[in-house]
Design an enzyme around this catalytic site. Structure first.
Site, mmCIF file in Angstrom:
data_model
loop_
_atom_site.group_PDB
_atom_site.id
_atom_site.type_symbol
_atom_site.label_atom_id
_atom_site.label_comp_id
_atom_site.label_asym_id
_atom_site.label_seq_id
_atom_site.Cartn_x
_atom_site.Cartn_y
_atom_site.Cartn_z
ATOM 1 N N ASP A 227 0.864 -1.182 0.000
ATOM 2 C CA ASP A 227 0.000 0.000 0.000
ATOM 3 C C ASP A 227 0.902 1.235 0.000
ATOM 4 O O ASP A 227 2.031 1.163 -0.485
ATOM 5 C CB ASP A 227 -0.956 -0.033 1.194
ATOM 6 C CG ASP A 227 -2.293 0.636 0.908
ATOM 7 O OD1 ASP A 227 -2.283 1.851 0.632
ATOM 8 O OD2 ASP A 227 -3.340 -0.036 0.958
ATOM 9 N N GLY A 249 4.782 -0.466 -4.011
ATOM 10 C CA GLY A 249 3.865 0.221 -3.115
ATOM 11 C C GLY A 249 3.008 1.192 -3.884
ATOM 12 O O GLY A 249 3.026 1.237 -5.117
ATOM 13 N N HIS A 250 2.257 2.002 -3.138
ATOM 14 C CA HIS A 250 1.332 2.952 -3.749
ATOM 15 C C HIS A 250 1.838 4.384 -3.694
ATOM 16 O O HIS A 250 1.089 5.326 -3.930
ATOM 17 C CB HIS A 250 -0.045 2.855 -3.088
ATOM 18 C CG HIS A 250 -0.754 1.566 -3.357
ATOM 19 N ND1 HIS A 250 -2.033 1.311 -2.896
ATOM 20 C CD2 HIS A 250 -0.365 0.452 -4.031
ATOM 21 C CE1 HIS A 250 -2.390 0.092 -3.281
ATOM 22 N NE2 HIS A 250 -1.400 -0.450 -3.967
ATOM 23 N N GLY A 251 3.128 4.569 -3.373
ATOM 24 C CA GLY A 251 3.709 5.899 -3.383
ATOM 25 C C GLY A 251 3.628 6.590 -2.035
ATOM 26 O O GLY A 251 3.383 5.972 -1.001
#
Length: 400
Positions: A227, A249-251
């Site tokens: 995430d 990941g999502h940054g």
């Protein structure tokens, strides 16, 4: 007469020097002798199987109750800890938790799955967590969630709540059930040299989540997870994030914001010298499309490198990861956001996307020296309800 005066002054000088030397040898409260509590001496077993929770809590009770500085020492080995809540306030503000070993969560995810958090520091001041590994053993819970069964929510591996003057240095977090590290309601927290590791498909395993906190610094850390590498929630301000490696990941995300109508905002955030590799997003601001009092303002994203990132630069004010989206105009006000010196490659044709609120357009967006490519070509930018300026070399061409 002169000799008498000289001898009197000399005697006073000798007396003063003696008093000074005596006082200098007395321990001051700040430098009082530190006491140490070894969890093994208190009954912990380094076999990864024996529940050592009581030994850890016993060490904390002693350290917290000490009027002088105290150290809790965890030697090498694997220590099974079912759950541990280290609560203050304490009688001193200089507790070091020095970990040379690994804390292991129960492999049965039902033990902690609905507990909310696994390791907790609450209402403490001046605590330092140095080194060590937290192994959340989250793989079983992830498999349960991916099978669409009825599963526990999962536990955050480390929660620091309502505390101040906290240092976390050299800590590694592996395979958390849910979030790896959460900082909530805190002031003056420094995290450095932190390593977070979980597979890219592990659900809801945010690396470091900050909410309702002031003066948080995150430095020199490597985060790969399923995430957001770092997420910044409502009520957070004066954050400094620097020298981070993120991916998978999502940054790094500000938000999500605006999930509730009465909600604090986020302001004064600097994110600089970050490398994103294979992430879903680079630098992101996200809010729900519903009325809210929240905001995001005075944000600087500086000196970022994007390596094959799906959404390198994005403001998403229609955020909704699942079904049942509100589909209204976001009440979150986004203003004074600067993107400076951002380079690299996009994994999609749209490298810059500003999808702002139709009711409260984004204002004060600044793009300066941004150069992104997509498959060695120039990507595109998309703007909706966004206002701002561009300077220097900006690629893709600004749509502001």
């Amino acid at each position: 007469m002169a000799e008498l005066i000289f001898n009197t002054c000399l005697n006073y000088l000798v007396l003063a020097l003696g008093i000074f030397m005596l006082l200098s040898e007395l321990p001051s409260p700040a430098n009082a002798a530190s006491v140490q509590y070894n969890v093994v001496s208190l009954g912990a077993k380094a076999d990864g199987k024996t529940d050592s929770s009581k030994a850890f809590l016993s060490a904390w009770t002693s350290a917290c109750g000490s009027t002088s500085a105290a150290t809790i020492y965890v030697p090498q080995g694997r220590f099974l800890v079912r759950s541990a809540s280290f609560n203050g306030p304490c009688k001193n503000s200089a507790i070091i938790v020095r970990i040379d070993g690994t804390l292991v969560a129960p492999s049965d995810y039902n033990v902690n799955g609905n507990a909310g958090s696994w390791i907790v520091f609450r209402h403490v001041t001046g605590v330092s967590v140095m080194g060590g590994i937290l192994d959340g053993q989250g793989t079983g819970l992830w498999a349960c969630k991916n099978s669409s069964k009825s599963c526990p929510t999962g536990a955050t591996s480390l929660l620091i709540s309502n505390s101040q003057n906290i240092l976390v240095s050299g800590l590694s977090s592996l395979n958390s059930q849910m979030f790896h590290i959460v900082i909530n309601g805190c002031q003056n927290v420094k995290m450095q040299g932190v390593k977070v590791s979980a597979p890219g498909n592990s659900p809801n395993t945010d690396g470091i989540h900050v909410s309702a906190s002031t003066g948080v610094t995150i430095l020199n850390s490597k985060i790969w997870t399923g995430d957001d590498c770092i997420s910044i929630g409502p009520g957070s301000n004066n954050l400094w994030i620097e020298n981070i490696a993120c991916g998978p990941g999502h940054g790094i995300s500000i938000g999500s914001l605006g999930k509730t109508q009465q909600e604090d905002g986020v302001q004064n955030v600097t994110v600089k010298t970050v490398t994103f590799t294979g992430t879903q997003n680079g630098v992101r601001i996200k809010s729900w499309a519903r009325p809210s009092t929240s905001f995001a303002r005075n944000i600087l994203f500086q000196n970022a490198i994007m390596n094959n990132v799906q959404n390198p630069i994005i403001i998403d004010q229609n955020y909704c990861p699942d079904s049942g989206c509100p589909s209204q105009a976001s009440g979150v006000r986004v203003s004074d956001v600067t993107y400076q010196d951002i380079h690299g490659t996009s994994a999609t044709a749209v490298a810059v996307k500003f999808d702002c609120s139709s009711k409260y357009p984004c204002t004060g967006i600044r793009m300066q020296d941004v150069k992104l490519t997509y498959r060695s070509q120039v990507p595109s930018a998309s703007c909706a309800h966004a206002q701002g300026t561009a300077s220097g070399v900006v690629q893709p061409s600004s749509c502001l």
